[in-house]
Design a protein around this motif. Structure first.
Motif, PDB file in Angstrom:
ATOM      1  N   SER A 117      13.535 -12.851   2.770  1.00  0.00           N
ATOM      2  CA  SER A 117      14.101 -12.712   4.120  1.00  0.00           C
ATOM      3  C   SER A 117      13.072 -12.169   5.096  1.00  0.00           C
ATOM      4  O   SER A 117      13.364 -12.072   6.306  1.00  0.00           O
ATOM      5  N   LEU A 118      11.906 -11.757   4.609  1.00  0.00           N
ATOM      6  CA  LEU A 118      10.861 -11.302   5.550  1.00  0.00           C
ATOM      7  C   LEU A 118       9.485 -11.514   4.926  1.00  0.00           C
ATOM      8  O   LEU A 118       9.235 -11.074   3.801  1.00  0.00           O
ATOM      9  N   PHE A 119       8.631 -12.188   5.640  1.00  0.00           N
ATOM     10  CA  PHE A 119       7.245 -12.375   5.215  1.00  0.00           C
ATOM     11  C   PHE A 119       6.385 -11.517   6.144  1.00  0.00           C
ATOM     12  O   PHE A 119       6.468 -11.658   7.373  1.00  0.00           O
ATOM     13  N   GLY A 120       5.595 -10.644   5.559  1.00  0.00           N
ATOM     14  CA  GLY A 120       4.791  -9.731   6.375  1.00  0.00           C
ATOM     15  C   GLY A 120       5.139  -8.308   5.998  1.00  0.00           C
ATOM     16  O   GLY A 120       5.946  -8.060   5.098  1.00  0.00           O
ATOM     17  N   ASP A 121       4.526  -7.366   6.686  1.00  0.00           N
ATOM     18  CA  ASP A 121       4.662  -5.967   6.291  1.00  0.00           C
ATOM     19  C   ASP A 121       5.543  -5.148   7.219  1.00  0.00           C
ATOM     20  O   ASP A 121       5.954  -4.060   6.849  1.00  0.00           O
ATOM     21  N   HIS A 122       5.786  -5.644   8.401  1.00  0.00           N
ATOM     22  CA  HIS A 122       6.467  -4.807   9.387  1.00  0.00           C
ATOM     23  C   HIS A 122       7.827  -5.360   9.765  1.00  0.00           C
ATOM     24  O   HIS A 122       7.970  -6.561  10.012  1.00  0.00           O
ATOM     25  N   HIS A 123       8.794  -4.484   9.854  1.00  0.00           N
ATOM     26  CA  HIS A 123      10.102  -4.853  10.405  1.00  0.00           C
ATOM     27  C   HIS A 123       9.994  -4.883  11.937  1.00  0.00           C
ATOM     28  O   HIS A 123       8.951  -4.560  12.497  1.00  0.00           O
ATOM     29  N   MET A 124      11.113  -5.278  12.591  1.00  0.00           N
ATOM     30  CA  MET A 124      11.032  -5.418  14.050  1.00  0.00           C
ATOM     31  C   MET A 124      11.612  -4.219  14.799  1.00  0.00           C
ATOM     32  O   MET A 124      12.496  -3.542  14.287  1.00  0.00           O
ATOM     33  N   HIS A 125      11.202  -4.021  15.964  1.00  0.00           N
ATOM     34  CA  HIS A 125      11.531  -2.957  16.926  1.00  0.00           C
ATOM     35  C   HIS A 125      11.496  -1.564  16.300  1.00  0.00           C
ATOM     36  O   HIS A 125      11.158  -1.424  15.117  1.00  0.00           O
ATOM     37  N   GLY A 126      11.781  -0.528  17.086  1.00  0.00           N
ATOM     38  CA  GLY A 126      11.670   0.833  16.569  1.00  0.00           C
ATOM     39  C   GLY A 126      10.223   1.147  16.196  1.00  0.00           C
ATOM     40  O   GLY A 126       9.290   0.474  16.641  1.00  0.00           O
ATOM     41  N   PRO A 127      10.010   2.162  15.368  1.00  0.00           N
ATOM     42  CA  PRO A 127       8.646   2.581  15.034  1.00  0.00           C
ATOM     43  C   PRO A 127       7.817   1.474  14.381  1.00  0.00           C
ATOM     44  O   PRO A 127       6.625   1.344  14.637  1.00  0.00           O
ATOM     45  N   GLU A 128       8.451   0.633  13.547  1.00  0.00           N
ATOM     46  CA  GLU A 128       7.702  -0.466  12.907  1.00  0.00           C
ATOM     47  C   GLU A 128       7.230  -1.482  13.955  1.00  0.00           C
ATOM     48  O   GLU A 128       6.173  -2.080  13.807  1.00  0.00           O
ATOM     49  N   GLY A 129       8.032  -1.665  15.003  1.00  0.00           N
ATOM     50  CA  GLY A 129       7.649  -2.588  16.070  1.00  0.00           C
ATOM     51  C   GLY A 129       6.395  -2.086  16.773  1.00  0.00           C
ATOM     52  O   GLY A 129       5.479  -2.863  17.064  1.00  0.00           O
ATOM     53  N   VAL A 130       6.345  -0.784  17.021  1.00  0.00           N
ATOM     54  CA  VAL A 130       5.157  -0.215  17.678  1.00  0.00           C
ATOM     55  C   VAL A 130       3.936  -0.407  16.773  1.00  0.00           C
ATOM     56  O   VAL A 130       2.868  -0.808  17.237  1.00  0.00           O
TER      57      VAL A 130
END
Ligand code: NAD
Length: 499
Positions: free
Chosen positions: A457-470
């Motif tokens: 359901s997710l390729f890559g290391d970071h989730h979206m928005h919030g601290p991970e978005g930054v």
């Protein structure tokens, strides 16, 4: 006459070049309501150039002043929320109240972006050596791109560009060609709020536009939300081209109903989570796992009359619980999955295939469906249907239920309904899932947390928005400096260590 849409590049509306056009339809009526130009490679390259030209000046604006643009943008989106919700509903088909809720979730990300100075201010250590200080801060990447799906025409773009732009990047957004008009309105509002021309560019299009964004060396990072096969393609192609990529894919979210659960609460939760937005949500619950046969029987008994009496209608019906599916093609796909479930031997408790709405015969309406006794080998269990079809899988015990959650290749969200704190805690700890709900069916993290799944359901290391978005939209720079300059140490040939 259907409207002819455009692109938005460098602060200006750009008409479609000689490229092909796509139809935007009203899913409730099948009527073509707009024609959308598919941007050519040269048009997309122009948008990237415009973003690259705007970026140094935008990054030089202080973070506080970039935040002030976000404050004004938030106020403008709030002022225009009815218009935006109407655009979402007209092109997507979801009810107006649902559309409004989704725009509000987008506004919450803008609110988080208003506090960007706090997120970027970095760290400082005095005297890491004699007369030596060290400080670290996060810096924008440059030009970043976003590619978004049809099911949240305002919210998913707003997961991305407010964060990226508040961090000092400039952005090229490629919205879904099925629902393009919200993005075009959002860029106008952002510019009215004070963003420089070229800070946000919107290019409409299909694979040609996406492939141009993935290949252009000026694009530093790509955020993608959509189906798993395309997410994987975007991730592999983007990273092979040296870009940072976060690519969020499809889902098959399970809700485990334990024998001690409050069944009325669980039934209400399942109705909203499985059938809201006609199941076209990446956080929809599409599988209910009942623990023990009595729970399975009791749940089916409660769900059946509720699903049979769902109110299905166009977005203009204020009492509708859900609307139509996005396109005729998607309608055929969802219907095909119901046929398949019957062939595979699942028990079709409620059949939505016969539903039709008087006066809306050309709309993509389908009724809610429930399959009971679905098993893990069936394709209707393994694959994402993305429609109002709920599968009930019966597990003998908690471990079997958890095993189903963990063995599924998709890992976006999952929930457990129980009164047992031990079971809830064990589930939260051991579920291989990005977003877990305890007696919460759609555990979408709020804007100051981050959104994203695990596994495919997710390729890559970071989730979206919030601290991970930054973190995704910035990179860290650490500066070590020696003051006062009067200290002479002479040449050092050994590794410097703290003194
Ligand atoms: P999609 O993958 O078909 O399209 C997403 C984007 O990719 C669109 O902008 C589209 O134009 C582009 N695209 C499509 N085919 C492409 C190709 N061959 N090459 C390059 N680009 C291509 O998804 P969709 O049907 O618009 O959206 C529904 C899907 O999105 C569902 O699978 C849903 O679960 C998923 N979704 C996931 C999340 C999440 O947060 N994980 C959120 C919303 C939707």
């Amino acid at each position: 006459m259907a409207d002819v849409l455009h692109h938005h590049v460098g602060g200006r509306r750009v008409p479609g070049d000689a490229a092909p056009m796509g139809d935007v339809t009203n899913p409730a009526t099948g009527e073509v309501i707009a024609r959308v130009p598919f941007g050519s490679a040269s048009l997309v390259a122009e948008a990237i150039r415009s973003a690259a030209e705007a970026q140094p000046a935008w990054a030089a604006v202080t973070s506080q002043n970039r935040a002030r643009v976000m404050y004004r943008f938030k106020a403008l989106v709030e002022e225009h929320i009815d218009e935006l919700a109407e655009r979402v509903s007209r092109e997507h088909g979801k009810t107006l109240s649902d559309a409004r809720g989704s725009v509000t979730r987008g506004i919450e990300v803008v609110e988080f972006a208003c506090g960007i100075s706090q997120m970027l201010k970095g760290e400082f250590s005095a005297d890491v050596g004699t007369g030596v200080d060290s400080h670290a801060a996060r810096h924008p990447l440059g030009v970043v791109a976003g590619i978004t799906p049809f099911n949240f025409p305002a919210m998913v773009p707003m997961w991305m560009f407010p964060m990226a732009i508040a961090c000092g990047n400039t952005f090229v957004l490629k919205p879904s060609e099925k629902v393009p008009s919200c993005a075009l309105r959002l860029v106008e509002l952002l510019e009215e709020a004070g963003a420089h021309p070229g800070v946000l560019n919107v290019v409409n299009g299909d694979k040609v536009a996406v492939d141009t964004l993935l290949a252009d060396p000026a694009v530093q990072a790509v955020s993608f939300v959509g189906s798993t096969p395309i997410a994987e393609y975007v991730y592999r192609t983007g990273t092979a081209n040296g870009k940072r990529v976060q690519a969020l894919g499809g889902a098959k979210n399970h809700m485990v109903v334990m024998p001690d659960a409050d069944l009325e609460q669980a039934t209400d939760a399942l109705m909203g989570a499985a059938f809201g937005s006609a199941g076209e949500r990446c956080m929809a619950v599409s599988v209910a796992v009942t623990v023990g046969n009595p729970v399975g029987d009791a749940l089916i008994e409660r769900l059946r009359p509720r699903v049979e009496s769902l109110r299905i209608g166009p977005y203009t019906d204020p009492d509708a619980d859900m609307g139509p599916l996005i396109t005729r093609q998607h309608y055929e796909k969802v219907r095909g999955y119901i046929d398949l479930g019957v062939e595979e031997g699942a028990e079709l408790v409620v059949d939505g295939r016969g539903f039709s709405l008087q006066g809306y015969e050309n709309g993509n309406f389908i009724g809610g469906s429930i399959f009971d006794r679905v098993t893990r080998d069936m394709r209707i269990y393994k694959e994402e249907i993305f429609g109002p079809v709920l599968s009930v899988v019966r597990a003998d015990d908690y471990e079997e239920a958890l095993g189903l959650v963990n063995d599924h290749e998709l890992g976006n969200g999952a929930a457990i309904f129980t009164r047992d704190g031990d079971a809830a805690r064990d589930f939260s700890t051991r579920a291989r899932i990005g977003m877990v709900g305890v007696n919460v069916p759609i555990p979408v993290p709020v804007a100051y947390h981050s959104f994203g799944g695990w596994k495919r359901s997710l390729f890559g290391d970071h989730h979206m928005h919030g601290p991970e978005g930054v973190r995704f939209y910035t990179r860290l720079k650490t500066v070590t400096e020696r003051w006062p300059s009067g200290i002479r140490q002479g040449a050092e040939y050994v590794m410097p260590v703290l003194q």
